[in-house]
Design an enzyme around this catalytic site. Structure first.
Site, PDB file in Angstrom:
ATOM      1  N   ILE A 129     -18.502 -10.264  -9.591  1.00  0.00           N
ATOM      2  CA  ILE A 129     -19.390  -9.978  -8.468  1.00  0.00           C
ATOM      3  C   ILE A 129     -18.656 -10.311  -7.170  1.00  0.00           C
ATOM      4  O   ILE A 129     -17.957 -11.335  -7.101  1.00  0.00           O
ATOM      5  CB  ILE A 129     -20.672 -10.872  -8.568  1.00  0.00           C
ATOM      6  N   ALA A 160     -15.499 -22.542 -20.650  1.00  0.00           N
ATOM      7  CA  ALA A 160     -16.145 -23.557 -21.504  1.00  0.00           C
ATOM      8  C   ALA A 160     -17.399 -24.090 -20.816  1.00  0.00           C
ATOM      9  O   ALA A 160     -18.442 -24.295 -21.458  1.00  0.00           O
ATOM     10  CB  ALA A 160     -15.173 -24.695 -21.799  1.00  0.00           C
ATOM     11  N   ASN A 185     -27.489 -22.582  -9.727  1.00  0.00           N
ATOM     12  CA  ASN A 185     -26.468 -21.591  -9.359  1.00  0.00           C
ATOM     13  C   ASN A 185     -25.150 -22.233  -8.915  1.00  0.00           C
ATOM     14  O   ASN A 185     -24.101 -21.610  -9.037  1.00  0.00           O
ATOM     15  CB  ASN A 185     -27.035 -20.706  -8.235  1.00  0.00           C
ATOM     16  N   GLY A 241     -26.531 -24.478  -4.596  1.00  0.00           N
ATOM     17  CA  GLY A 241     -25.489 -23.578  -4.095  1.00  0.00           C
ATOM     18  C   GLY A 241     -26.101 -22.298  -3.558  1.00  0.00           C
ATOM     19  O   GLY A 241     -25.532 -21.221  -3.689  1.00  0.00           O
ATOM     20  N   VAL A 260     -24.680 -31.612  -6.694  1.00  0.00           N
ATOM     21  CA  VAL A 260     -25.432 -31.526  -7.951  1.00  0.00           C
ATOM     22  C   VAL A 260     -24.866 -32.450  -9.025  1.00  0.00           C
ATOM     23  O   VAL A 260     -25.572 -32.815  -9.968  1.00  0.00           O
ATOM     24  CB  VAL A 260     -25.507 -30.074  -8.498  1.00  0.00           C
ATOM     25  N   TYR A 263     -13.404 -23.265 -16.968  1.00  0.00           N
ATOM     26  CA  TYR A 263     -14.569 -22.572 -16.402  1.00  0.00           C
ATOM     27  C   TYR A 263     -15.388 -21.883 -17.496  1.00  0.00           C
ATOM     28  O   TYR A 263     -16.611 -22.014 -17.550  1.00  0.00           O
ATOM     29  CB  TYR A 263     -14.089 -21.556 -15.365  1.00  0.00           C
ATOM     30  N   ASN A 315     -11.810 -15.734 -21.277  1.00  0.00           N
ATOM     31  CA  ASN A 315     -10.927 -15.044 -20.334  1.00  0.00           C
ATOM     32  C   ASN A 315      -9.654 -15.865 -20.134  1.00  0.00           C
ATOM     33  O   ASN A 315      -9.758 -17.036 -19.756  1.00  0.00           O
ATOM     34  CB  ASN A 315     -11.647 -14.863 -18.981  1.00  0.00           C
ATOM     35  N   SER A 339     -26.492 -21.232  -0.623  1.00  0.00           N
ATOM     36  CA  SER A 339     -26.119 -20.923   0.756  1.00  0.00           C
ATOM     37  C   SER A 339     -25.118 -19.797   0.910  1.00  0.00           C
ATOM     38  O   SER A 339     -25.006 -19.206   1.973  1.00  0.00           O
ATOM     39  CB  SER A 339     -25.521 -22.183   1.380  1.00  0.00           C
ATOM     40  N   ARG A 340     -24.357 -19.533  -0.143  1.00  0.00           N
ATOM     41  CA  ARG A 340     -23.280 -18.534  -0.041  1.00  0.00           C
ATOM     42  C   ARG A 340     -23.297 -17.639  -1.262  1.00  0.00           C
ATOM     43  O   ARG A 340     -23.839 -18.003  -2.301  1.00  0.00           O
ATOM     44  CB  ARG A 340     -21.909 -19.224  -0.002  1.00  0.00           C
TER      45      ARG A 340
HETATM   46  P1  NAP Z   1     -19.426 -19.254  -4.250  1.00  0.00           P
HETATM   47  O1  NAP Z   1     -19.455 -18.053  -3.367  1.00  0.00           O
HETATM   48  O2  NAP Z   1     -18.136 -19.987  -4.406  1.00  0.00           O
HETATM   49  O3  NAP Z   1     -20.569 -20.286  -3.767  1.00  0.00           O
HETATM   50  C1  NAP Z   1     -20.718 -21.497  -4.433  1.00  0.00           C
HETATM   51  C2  NAP Z   1     -21.957 -22.202  -3.954  1.00  0.00           C
HETATM   52  O4  NAP Z   1     -22.114 -23.404  -4.726  1.00  0.00           O
HETATM   53  C3  NAP Z   1     -21.872 -22.648  -2.495  1.00  0.00           C
HETATM   54  O5  NAP Z   1     -23.161 -22.585  -1.929  1.00  0.00           O
HETATM   55  C4  NAP Z   1     -21.413 -24.107  -2.606  1.00  0.00           C
HETATM   56  O6  NAP Z   1     -21.783 -24.918  -1.493  1.00  0.00           O
HETATM   57  C5  NAP Z   1     -22.168 -24.528  -3.847  1.00  0.00           C
HETATM   58  N1  NAP Z   1     -21.610 -25.704  -4.511  1.00  0.00           N
HETATM   59  C6  NAP Z   1     -20.365 -25.875  -5.037  1.00  0.00           C
HETATM   60  N2  NAP Z   1     -20.244 -27.112  -5.563  1.00  0.00           N
HETATM   61  C7  NAP Z   1     -21.439 -27.739  -5.362  1.00  0.00           C
HETATM   62  C8  NAP Z   1     -21.943 -29.031  -5.671  1.00  0.00           C
HETATM   63  N3  NAP Z   1     -21.194 -29.952  -6.308  1.00  0.00           N
HETATM   64  N4  NAP Z   1     -23.214 -29.334  -5.308  1.00  0.00           N
HETATM   65  C9  NAP Z   1     -23.986 -28.424  -4.668  1.00  0.00           C
HETATM   66  N5  NAP Z   1     -23.568 -27.185  -4.356  1.00  0.00           N
HETATM   67  C10 NAP Z   1     -22.314 -26.848  -4.696  1.00  0.00           C
HETATM   68  O7  NAP Z   1     -19.894 -18.881  -5.737  1.00  0.00           O
HETATM   69  P2  NAP Z   1     -20.522 -17.512  -6.306  1.00  0.00           P
HETATM   70  O8  NAP Z   1     -19.442 -16.575  -6.612  1.00  0.00           O
HETATM   71  O9  NAP Z   1     -21.640 -17.070  -5.432  1.00  0.00           O
HETATM   72  O10 NAP Z   1     -21.087 -18.019  -7.720  1.00  0.00           O
HETATM   73  C11 NAP Z   1     -22.408 -18.540  -7.874  1.00  0.00           C
HETATM   74  C12 NAP Z   1     -22.635 -18.852  -9.339  1.00  0.00           C
HETATM   75  O11 NAP Z   1     -22.464 -17.666 -10.115  1.00  0.00           O
HETATM   76  C13 NAP Z   1     -21.628 -19.860  -9.904  1.00  0.00           C
HETATM   77  O12 NAP Z   1     -22.286 -20.692 -10.843  1.00  0.00           O
HETATM   78  C14 NAP Z   1     -20.606 -18.994 -10.600  1.00  0.00           C
HETATM   79  O13 NAP Z   1     -19.959 -19.686 -11.638  1.00  0.00           O
HETATM   80  C15 NAP Z   1     -21.492 -17.875 -11.127  1.00  0.00           C
HETATM   81  N6  NAP Z   1     -20.761 -16.624 -11.364  1.00  0.00           N
HETATM   82  C16 NAP Z   1     -20.094 -15.988 -10.366  1.00  0.00           C
HETATM   83  C17 NAP Z   1     -19.430 -14.784 -10.628  1.00  0.00           C
HETATM   84  C18 NAP Z   1     -18.697 -14.029  -9.567  1.00  0.00           C
HETATM   85  O14 NAP Z   1     -18.057 -13.035  -9.898  1.00  0.00           O
HETATM   86  N7  NAP Z   1     -18.769 -14.405  -8.302  1.00  0.00           N
HETATM   87  C19 NAP Z   1     -19.437 -14.281 -11.917  1.00  0.00           C
HETATM   88  C20 NAP Z   1     -20.116 -14.946 -12.920  1.00  0.00           C
HETATM   89  C21 NAP Z   1     -20.789 -16.128 -12.625  1.00  0.00           C
HETATM   90  P3  NAP Z   1     -20.772 -25.151  -0.242  1.00  0.00           P
HETATM   91  O15 NAP Z   1     -20.693 -23.843   0.480  1.00  0.00           O
HETATM   92  O16 NAP Z   1     -21.403 -26.216   0.560  1.00  0.00           O
HETATM   93  O17 NAP Z   1     -19.457 -25.533  -0.862  1.00  0.00           O
END
Ligand code: NAP
Length: 248
Positions: A189, A158, A91, A13, A65, A156, A150, A15-16
């Site tokens: 974030i 869990a 990630n 993940g 994944v 999520y 939360n 890429s974004r």
């Molecule tokens: P996001 O912007 O939604 O990006 C998710 C990334 O994961 C994308 O690159 C997506 O690819 C990829 N992805 C989703 N399902 C996948 C799969 N089955 N196989 C491979 N890639 C997959 O998420 P984010 O906010 O950056 O979060 C990144 C990590 O940090 C996550 O594990 C999230 O739980 C954790 N996190 C985030 C926050 C927050 O506030 N944002 C807080 C705590 C923890 P595509 O673009 O191709 O779908």
């Protein structure tokens, strides 16, 4: 300060959002980054282009994944072509938020397949390579809600708590092989995942955060960079919280 020259990193993940910041940060430190994504190819290509433009090295790699065979094929291929896998950042993650009474079986399955099983498959494939090299870094993206809980995020939270158990167990299993396994637990974030939050919800979150603001993806990436570095060689089985003091 942290030099990853000559190392190969796989960022699931990557890429974004937070993943993209991690990919860019590791590449800036000198790593060759395999930027994984699930379906949004344009975002992955844009990330690799940004890295290349800045003088770094990276490639895109599509795989789900949650698909063990696809993970194994992708990591074997990367190892064969690039000669090593030094860093794995688990990630990739999804959040399908619901109160318990509304949770559907398929939401549990999908969330766990991506957030937990996906991390296990990737770790399994990477550790085979890392064991032979007698060195490696695995960093799992957990979350503040995996520790604090939360309302509305039962599945999520869990899944994110499960990643902490996974981190601690793998740390104990592979420390003697020179492989460290740690978790980073971000607070809230800015990313696509949190962009859907209402203004009211944002105010509540900021109110619960002593730093008084939502975090930036780069602030999470900096913690991942440290844990991926040679300097963190004696740090394993830890949860590094990057949450502005929201949960201490
Ligand atoms: P996001 O912007 O939604 O990006 C998710 C990334 O994961 C994308 O690159 C997506 O690819 C990829 N992805 C989703 N399902 C996948 C799969 N089955 N196989 C491979 N890639 C997959 O998420 P984010 O906010 O950056 O979060 C990144 C990590 O940090 C996550 O594990 C999230 O739980 C954790 N996190 C985030 C926050 C927050 O506030 N944002 C807080 C705590 C923890 P595509 O673009 O191709 O779908």
């Amino acid at each position: 300060m942290f030099d990853l020259s000559g190392k190969v990193a796989i960022v699931t993940g990557g890429s974004r959002g937070i993943g993209r910041a991690i990919s860019e940060t590791l590449a800036r430190a000198g790593a060759y980054v395999v930027v994984n994504y699930a379906g949004n190819e344009a975002a992955a290509v844009a990330c690799v282009e940004a890295i290349t433009k800045a003088g770094g090295k990276a490639e895109v790699k599509q795989f789900d994944v949650g698909n063990a065979e696809a993970v194994d094929a992708a990591l074997s291929d990367a190892h064969k072509r690039l000669g090593r896998i030094d860093i794995l950042v688990n990630n990739a993650g999804i959040a399908l938020d619901q109160l318990l009474l509304r949770v559907k079986p398929e939401e549990i399955e999908k969330t766990f397949a991506t957030n937990v099983t996906g991390a296990i498959w990737c770790a399994k494939s990477a550790i085979r390579v890392m064991m032979r090299a007698r060195t490696g870094r695995i960093i799992n993206l957990s979350s503040v809600v995996g520790e604090s809980g939360n309302p509305g995020q039962v599945v999520y939270s869990a899944s994110k708590a499960a990643l902490i158990g996974l981190t601690k167990t793998l740390a104990r299993e592979y420390a003697s092989r020179g492989i460290t396994v740690n978790a980073v637990a971000p607070g809230f974030i800015e990313s696509d995942m949190t962009s859907a939050l209402s203004e009211d919800m944002r105010k509540v979150i900021v109110g619960q955060t002593p730093a008084g603001r939502i975090g930036r993806a780069e602030e999470v990436a900096a913690a991942v960079l440290y844990l991926a570095s040679d300097e963190a060689s004696y740090v394993t089985g830890q949860v590094l919280r990057v949450n502005g003091g929201m949960y201490v």
